[in-house]
Each structure stands twice: as C-alpha cells, then as structure tokens.
Design a protein around this motif. Structure first.
Motif, short mmCIF file in Angstrom:
data_model
loop_
_atom_site.label_atom_id
_atom_site.label_comp_id
_atom_site.label_asym_id
_atom_site.label_seq_id
_atom_site.Cartn_x
_atom_site.Cartn_y
_atom_site.Cartn_z
N ASP C 20 0.83 -1.20 0.00
CA ASP C 20 0.00 0.00 0.00
C ASP C 20 0.87 1.26 0.00
OD1 ASP C 20 0.99 -0.31 2.58
OD2 ASP C 20 -0.93 -1.07 3.34
N VAL C 21 1.96 1.23 0.75
CA VAL C 21 2.81 2.43 0.84
C VAL C 21 4.22 2.14 0.28
CG1 VAL C 21 4.01 3.97 2.48
CG2 VAL C 21 1.58 3.43 2.80
N THR C 22 4.68 0.91 0.47
CA THR C 22 6.04 0.58 0.04
C THR C 22 6.03 -0.41 -1.11
OG1 THR C 22 6.10 -1.22 1.65
CG2 THR C 22 6.99 0.91 2.37
N ALA C 23 7.18 -0.63 -1.69
CA ALA C 23 7.32 -1.65 -2.74
C ALA C 23 8.67 -2.33 -2.55
CB ALA C 23 7.26 -1.00 -4.12
N LYS C 24 8.67 -3.65 -2.77
CA LYS C 24 9.91 -4.42 -2.66
C LYS C 24 10.35 -4.77 -4.09
CE LYS C 24 10.04 -8.71 -1.53
NZ LYS C 24 10.29 -10.10 -1.11
N VAL C 25 11.57 -4.38 -4.44
CA VAL C 25 12.09 -4.62 -5.78
C VAL C 25 13.30 -5.56 -5.66
CG1 VAL C 25 13.04 -3.57 -7.88
CG2 VAL C 25 11.39 -2.29 -6.46
N THR C 26 13.27 -6.67 -6.39
CA THR C 26 14.37 -7.63 -6.35
C THR C 26 15.11 -7.60 -7.68
OG1 THR C 26 12.99 -8.99 -4.88
CG2 THR C 26 14.96 -10.04 -5.82
N LEU C 27 16.44 -7.50 -7.58
CA LEU C 27 17.27 -7.51 -8.79
C LEU C 27 18.22 -8.70 -8.72
CD1 LEU C 27 17.39 -4.21 -7.72
CD2 LEU C 27 18.37 -4.03 -9.99
N GLN D 17 -0.25 9.35 4.15
CA GLN D 17 -0.86 8.13 3.62
C GLN D 17 -0.47 6.97 4.52
OE1 GLN D 17 0.65 6.81 -0.18
NE2 GLN D 17 -0.56 4.92 -0.05
N LYS D 18 -1.44 6.37 5.20
CA LYS D 18 -1.15 5.31 6.16
C LYS D 18 -1.35 3.93 5.52
CE LYS D 18 -2.45 8.11 10.14
NZ LYS D 18 -3.48 8.33 11.19
N GLY D 19 -0.33 3.11 5.65
CA GLY D 19 -0.44 1.72 5.21
C GLY D 19 -0.65 0.84 6.43
N ASP D 20 -0.47 -0.45 6.28
CA ASP D 20 -0.69 -1.37 7.42
C ASP D 20 0.43 -1.22 8.47
OD1 ASP D 20 1.31 -2.47 5.87
OD2 ASP D 20 -0.03 -3.98 5.01
N VAL D 21 1.66 -1.09 8.00
CA VAL D 21 2.80 -1.01 8.94
C VAL D 21 3.51 0.34 8.81
CG1 VAL D 21 5.10 -1.97 9.41
CG2 VAL D 21 3.16 -3.50 9.01
N THR D 22 3.53 0.88 7.59
CA THR D 22 4.29 2.13 7.38
C THR D 22 3.33 3.27 7.04
OG1 THR D 22 4.50 1.57 5.05
CG2 THR D 22 6.32 0.91 6.50
N ALA D 23 3.88 4.48 7.03
CA ALA D 23 3.11 5.66 6.62
C ALA D 23 4.02 6.55 5.79
CB ALA D 23 2.59 6.42 7.83
N LYS D 24 3.45 7.13 4.74
CA LYS D 24 4.22 8.06 3.90
C LYS D 24 3.72 9.47 4.21
CE LYS D 24 3.37 8.67 -0.42
NZ LYS D 24 3.32 9.04 -1.84
N VAL D 25 4.63 10.35 4.61
CA VAL D 25 4.27 11.71 4.98
C VAL D 25 4.95 12.65 3.98
CG1 VAL D 25 4.33 13.47 6.81
CG2 VAL D 25 4.19 11.03 7.41
N THR D 26 4.18 13.52 3.36
CA THR D 26 4.73 14.47 2.39
C THR D 26 4.65 15.88 2.97
OG1 THR D 26 3.90 13.03 0.63
CG2 THR D 26 4.62 15.23 -0.02
N ILE D 38 7.85 6.53 7.48
CA ILE D 38 8.01 6.25 8.92
C ILE D 38 7.06 5.13 9.29
CG2 ILE D 38 8.70 8.63 9.39
CD1 ILE D 38 5.91 9.21 10.46
N THR D 39 7.06 4.69 10.55
CA THR D 39 6.10 3.63 10.94
C THR D 39 4.73 4.28 11.10
OG1 THR D 39 6.49 3.97 13.30
CG2 THR D 39 7.88 2.32 12.19
N ARG D 40 3.69 3.47 10.83
CA ARG D 40 2.32 3.97 11.01
C ARG D 40 2.12 4.41 12.46
NH1 ARG D 40 -3.21 2.24 8.81
NH2 ARG D 40 -4.60 3.01 10.44
N GLU D 41 2.74 3.62 13.36
CA GLU D 41 2.62 3.89 14.81
C GLU D 41 3.10 5.32 15.11
OE1 GLU D 41 4.98 1.07 16.96
OE2 GLU D 41 4.95 2.23 18.81
N SER D 42 4.23 5.72 14.52
CA SER D 42 4.77 7.07 14.76
C SER D 42 3.80 8.12 14.23
CB SER D 42 6.10 7.25 14.04
OG SER D 42 7.03 6.30 14.45
N ALA D 43 3.31 7.90 13.01
CA ALA D 43 2.42 8.89 12.39
C ALA D 43 1.18 9.09 13.27
CB ALA D 43 2.00 8.42 11.00
N GLU D 44 0.69 7.99 13.85
CA GLU D 44 -0.53 8.10 14.68
C GLU D 44 -0.21 8.74 16.03
OE1 GLU D 44 -2.20 4.13 14.39
OE2 GLU D 44 -3.34 4.76 12.58
N GLU D 45 0.91 8.35 16.63
CA GLU D 45 1.26 8.92 17.94
C GLU D 45 1.50 10.43 17.85
OE1 GLU D 45 4.08 7.02 20.44
OE2 GLU D 45 3.21 5.03 20.12
#
Lengths: 72, 72, 72, 72, 72, 72
Positions: C20-27, D17-26, D38-45
């Motif tokens: 949802d937020v990240t992507a894993k890319v394998t090379l 943008q919150k994912g299951d484990v991570t969050a993207k902050v712009t 960052i971690t979703r936990e940090s974004a929420e805290e």
C-alpha cells in the motif's frame, strides 16, 4: 562470524506485525523497547515471533544523539 | 517537541573521539554500549563530553534483527 | 549527471511487489540478488517491472562488513 | 532539547498516507516537497495530518550529492 | 536517467571540508542549509567545490518528522 | 546465526584505508567494487586487510534503484 556493526542490543521479541511488504518487530531490551522495520520476507524467513530471544543491530552511522531531554 | 523516531536509548556518554570531519560518541545504555558516528560539528555544537547524560536515537528503518547469536 | 553514491550494482529486475505504501524490488546482480525497499510511488513513477535493466545504488555509509561467514 | 541531526527542513504537511505497517508523509518545504517513510505507529502517535507545521530531519550521513542535473 | 530517491533539494555548495576518509559538504537550499557526509573519494571524483550548483538527495526511509519545534 | 539483512555480497577486500575515526573498506564483488564506510574501531577489531574474503551487507531500506543509466 564477525560483523562490523558495533551496536548490538540483546532482548526479547514482544510483537511482530506483518504488513504486505514490510514487518514491524518490537523487542524489549532492558528497560527500553526497540522497533525495527524490516521486509516481511525477512521476518518470515527468520521465523520471528513474540517471546523469542533476538538482538537488535544498528550501524554507528545510523545513531543520533539527543541531549537535555524534553522529547514528547 | 515530538519526534517520529521511535527508538530512544537514554544513557551516559563514556567517550567522545573527535576526528577531522567526524566524531565517534560512545554511550553506556543499561548493560549495552552504543557507538554513534556523527559530524564533528554536531559533537562540538552540542558540547558532548564524557559523563554527560544523553539519549541515542535510531530510526526503525535502520534496525536489523539477529537470531541464534554466535556473533564474534 | 554525477552522483556521490559510490556503490552501483547493475542488474535485472526479477520481481516488483507493491504494497500500500512501500514496494519491494528484487534484482539479479551477477550471482547475487539484491532486495530494495522503496516507496510504492517511486516504483510506479519509474515504471519498474520484471525483466527491466536497473542499477542498485547504495551509499558507502550504509554498507556493513561480515567476515568468517557462517550466516544462516 | 538538542539533537545532533544537522539537517532540519521546516515546512507544512501536505499528505499523510497510512499503510498497514508504514506511513508516507509528504511535506512542502519552500519550493521543494519532501517524502518521509516512517512507521504507522509514529504517524498516529504524533497525530500527523495535512496542514500541520512540521520539520523534516535528516542525518548528514544519509545525504547524497548529485551534480550536472539531468535526472528524470 | 531516473532514480527512485524522491527527495531532491537543489542548491549551491557553500563549503567542502575534506578529512582523511570522509568529506563534509554544505549546501544552501532555499532558506535552509544541508550538510552531507560522503567519502573523500566521492567529493574529489565529483570535483565538488564552493559556489557549484548541486542537488542534495535523500531516501524517504531516511527522513524523520519533528513537530511542535523547540529544538536547540 | 541468522540476520534479517537480505543483501549479502561475498567478495574480496582490495583496500582498507584507516582515518582517525572512520575507515573505508573496498571489496571486489564479481564485476563490481563496493565501498563501505565503517568506524576505524570496527575495521581494527575485525582485523580487515586486503586479500581477505568478506561479505558486504546492506539493509533493503538502504538500496535505491536507478534506471536508464547515463550516470557519470
């Protein structure tokens, strides 16, 4: 086996939260808790689970220093 | 002041070694010692010295997990 | 265009797993495979897909050294 | 509170943008936009949300240098 | 050439301080100054010097978020 | 011993350059050379020297992706 990474914090895993691509692993290390963000693949290959002994490793270049606390 | 960095390890500085550009700061955190590599400029601006209370900060994405010890 | 990042590993993408937020890319890089964790946004903007030539970049401060193998 | 991390970029959060484990902050910082994972936990805290003033922090060892642009 | 690193801060180099192994490069980026710690080898190969236009690059996973300022 | 760090690049050390606080270690890994910046203390404790077999380790969150080469 010898590793250049200096910072080794032995503790016990208290939680493993798996996402689609990443996994958040929480350890209790003495009085502190440490959160690691790794790939889900790594968490599964190592079979990480709560209650397991494990060591958090951190490279010296990734450690910052904070003085005069007051951090919320 | 609130910081997204989850991993906070309060301890005492045991050594500050200043190089030309970088500085190595060692802290005692409970039973563990932590080494940080920061810029010399930061070490001097914070006035870091042995005996001072300080907290080591590490971002969750920078923490690795090791199991079944045996690391030299 | 010139970049300070010294470590450049040219290879071929073998898998792109989007979360949802990240992507894993394998090379595949020579005999080794390299896993990168980047933002999903980056993976989509670069249009990364299996079979594509790409280069893995790593900053020198992010490389650790292991000796006397024996790592599971 | 004083922190060894030199690079501080004050700006305004434009998206979380919150994912299951991570969050993207712009954040918008002057003419540039900065993305943090960052971690979703940090974004929420921290209760991070669009419109909020915040500062992006980056350790000096994590900054790379690019010259003679031409980067797509 | 296209790079997954999202954070690009174009500016002007104000100082290059070379040590034996590392080099500290300072850029002015809008109202902010950015410090990068790279290898001396990289600084020399790129011919970095004060007055030169350059872009600071930072991976999203290396950006932290600070709120409610008050940081010395 | 099992480590969450996915990227393991076995090779041979070609150079160890020690500074006052840091050390630059260069490895030949297949057709590529890899540069690591570690603490001088680590380089000495591991007794790293040219000609020695060693493995470069890189966390997935520290790997960037570059496409359509053209990088000087």
């Amino acid at each position: 086996m010898r590793l250049s990474t200096r910072n080794r914090l032995p503790g016990t895993i208290t939680e493993v939260q798996k996402g689609d691509v990443t996994a958040k692993v929480t350890l209790q290390v003495g009085d502190n808790h440490i959160v690691a963000l790794i790939t889900r693949e790594s968490a599964e290959e190592l079979g990480l689970e709560a209650g397991q002994r494990a060591t958090a490793l951190v490279k010296a270049t990734d450690v910052m220093i904070l003085t005069d606390e007051g951090l919320g």
